[in-house]
Scaffold this active site. Sequence first.
Site, PDB file in Angstrom:
ATOM      1  N   SER A 157       0.852  -1.190   0.000  1.00 42.35           N
ATOM      2  CA  SER A 157       0.000   0.000   0.000  1.00 42.35           C
ATOM      3  C   SER A 157       0.881   1.229   0.000  1.00 42.35           C
ATOM      4  O   SER A 157       2.020   1.194   0.489  1.00 42.35           O
ATOM      5  CB  SER A 157      -0.887   0.004   1.249  1.00 42.35           C
ATOM      6  OG  SER A 157      -1.453   1.283   1.475  1.00 42.35           O
ATOM      7  N   TYR A 182      -0.044  -0.158  10.601  1.00 37.60           N
ATOM      8  CA  TYR A 182      -0.433  -0.535   9.236  1.00 37.60           C
ATOM      9  C   TYR A 182       0.705  -0.254   8.266  1.00 37.60           C
ATOM     10  O   TYR A 182       1.045  -1.093   7.428  1.00 37.60           O
ATOM     11  CB  TYR A 182      -1.689   0.236   8.822  1.00 37.60           C
ATOM     12  CG  TYR A 182      -2.142  -0.059   7.406  1.00 37.60           C
ATOM     13  CD1 TYR A 182      -2.644  -1.313   7.065  1.00 37.60           C
ATOM     14  CD2 TYR A 182      -2.066   0.917   6.412  1.00 37.60           C
ATOM     15  CE1 TYR A 182      -3.061  -1.591   5.763  1.00 37.60           C
ATOM     16  CE2 TYR A 182      -2.484   0.648   5.113  1.00 37.60           C
ATOM     17  CZ  TYR A 182      -2.978  -0.603   4.796  1.00 37.60           C
ATOM     18  OH  TYR A 182      -3.372  -0.867   3.498  1.00 37.60           O
TER      19      TYR A 182
END
Length: 317
Positions: A157, A182
């Site tokens: 990501s 994350y």
Amino acid sequence: MNDKQVPIGSGFGAHTTADEVLAGLDLSGKRAIVTGGHSGLGLETTRALAGAGAKVTIGARNIEVARSAVAGIDGVEIDRLDLSDLESVRVFAERFVASGRGIDILINSAGIMACPETRVGNGWEAQFATNHLGHFALVNRLWPAISRGARIVSVSSGGHGNSAIRWEDVQFETGYDKWRAYGQSKTANALFAVHLDRLGCDTGIRAFSLHPGNIFTPLQRYLAKEEMVSAGWIDEAGNPIDPTFKTPSQGAATQDWAATSPQLDGMGGLYCEDCDIAICATDGEPGGVSGHAADPEEAARLWILSARLTGIDAFAA
């Protein structure tokens, strides 16, 4: 930094769909495994691969939910896989290897994002454990079944820019930040591809990572509406307003491209976005891969840590 992070001019772009990148490719006789292949980007990835003729095995935590989601898609099978549970990973992998089938495409698509602080396994931070360690163990346990010439794709990501690997506190034991956690897990996905490619390239097995783009999927399930409004993703009524967001099919395109495109033959260990090789990130400019997520030394160090934590390394002497 990987100095091969140079776009090749694929002819595709941010609005290309998964079906479009696979147009003209015949995947008949190919076997793909897609983790989370029944939901969000994974479901669109599965649809496109199966539509091009591939047989697809989906790893899913909830068999019944997955079966309902893929009803009507030919050539798909489902087996239970919980990436936060290394015993589940072992059973899934051993069952597949015992079937005697080979793997031509392995797409590590499942993941969680910005969840409340959660501990799994041996007290591991859940995002690092699920997004990275579970996939690390899965690939290593499936290694005997991975065919020469296969491609292994890890869905990272753009959020990897939020954090390098926090070597001093990988498990966030001294204070939890859901977005840094994350980001670290997504950096780990990218670094995993860097080192896996180095280990597998002599047998023609190549690895890639990618940023799929911003897409509304179940990945946002832990985010409050207020948080998404504040980020400019949706309005007060819940309607999408950020023009950079892709459809799920557009979001799935880069992973299907990385997994199948002849344009990438002979390449590997690269981070992709918008159906092309990504540039190196530049401060103040959007897109690209940060140096900390493409560093071969960081990748090798992460591999050693991951093997120690999971107790599995298919390449151990």
